[in-house]
Design a protein around this motif. Sequence first.
Motif, PDB file in Angstrom:
ATOM      1  N   ALA A   1       1.009   1.456   7.679  1.00  0.00           N
ATOM      2  CA  ALA A   1       0.144   0.163   7.919  1.00  0.00           C
ATOM      3  C   ALA A   1      -0.796   0.097   9.042  1.00  0.00           C
ATOM      4  N   PRO A   2      -1.986  -0.118   9.068  1.00  0.00           N
ATOM      5  CA  PRO A   2      -2.813  -0.201   7.773  1.00  0.00           C
ATOM      6  C   PRO A   2      -3.130   1.146   7.457  1.00  0.00           C
TER       7      PRO A   2
ATOM      8  N   ASP B   1      -6.035  -0.653   2.719  1.00  0.00           N
ATOM      9  CA  ASP B   1      -6.112  -2.075   3.575  1.00  0.00           C
ATOM     10  C   ASP B   1      -7.531  -2.128   3.978  1.00  0.00           C
TER      11      ASP B   1
END
Length: 340
Positions: A186-187, A207
Motif C-alpha cells: 500500500a499504495p 490505488d
Amino acid sequence: MKAAVLVAPRQFELRDVPVPECGTGDVLVKVERCGICGTDLHIYHGNYSLDRLPLIPGHEFSGTIAEMGSSVSGLHIGQAVTADINLGCRSCFYCRKNEILNCTKMVQIGIHVDGGMAEYVRVPAHAVVPLPAAMSLQEGAMVEPLSCIVRAFRKSQLRLAESVLVIGAGPIGQMHLQLALRAGAAPVIVVEPNVQRAQLAKELGADVVISDASQVDAAVRAATDGRGVDVAIESVGSPELYEKAFTLIRPGGRVIAFGLAKPGQTFRISALDFVLREQGLQGSVAGMGDDMREAATLLGYKRIDVAPFLTTIYRIDDVEHAFARLAEDKSVLKIQLQVA
C-alpha cells in the motif's frame, strides 16, 4: 500430430510431425491450451532463441496426460496438468538452490526444445505440475506466467504496507499488481499509457493509475509523501523505463528488473547515487520448482483473477494471425491457442 513450427523469424508452418516418443521417465501431455507471451514474441521476431529454429514454441500450456513412461508414478492418465518448463541437470549447485536458469545444462520447453504449440508435448515426469480439480484447462495455461510473478515477489522481499510501483500493465503487470495487493502492499501504483489496460488496472484494485507520462513523477511523490516507492517493478523491458524506475524509488528502495529488453540493450544509472542512496536492484524472469506449485494453488483458490486474459482464443491453425495480432493490437492483453 499437428504442430505450429517457427521455421524463421515471423514465419510459421503448420506441419504434421511425429508424436514425441515418451521415455521411461517421461509423460506425454495432450495439449488443450497454449498461451502466447512476450518471450514468444521475442522468439517470433528473431530476438531470442534464433539458433534453435526450427522450433515448436509454447511454454504456457495445459492439457491432460495421454501416456506415461514405465518408471513414472504418482500421476495418472487423463490427469489435468501443466509443467515446469525449466529443465536442469538436477544435481549442480544451481539446481539444488532452485536457480535452474543458471544450470549450464538448462533447457526450457518451448524456448530451447519443442513446446506446447502442438497436439502433444513430452515432459519429464518430475516437471509435471498437477492442476487443482476445480481449475479449468484455460486457467491452467496461466500457471506458468503467474509462477514468474510469484518468483519476482519472493525476490522483492516485499513487506506489509510497502509501496509498489508497477511499470507496464500488460498481463504480467496486471498480475504483479494483483499479487502486490494480496500481499498487503500500500499504495500500489500502476503506470500504463494504454487506456484499456489502465482501466483494467483500476478495476483490479490499483490505488493510483497514471497514464500521462508527464504526471508520473508528481503522482508517485504525492502518493508516497514525497519519498518515492519502496519497490518499482519494470515489466516492459525498456532501458529508458529501467532508468526512470531508479528515479521513482525512495532512498533504500529497490527495483525489480522483470521486463525483457532486446539483446545488446543496456541502461545507465548513477553509481554514486546508487551507493549513497543504498538502493537495490534484483533481476527475476521465470518461475520454477515451488513457484509453479504455489502459482497453481493461488489460481486454484481464485486469489488472482486471470479471466481478463482468457477472452481472445485462436485455433492453432491461425497461429500466424494470432502472433501478428498480439504484436500489433494493444487492445489485446493475451491470446491463447486452442490446440486440442
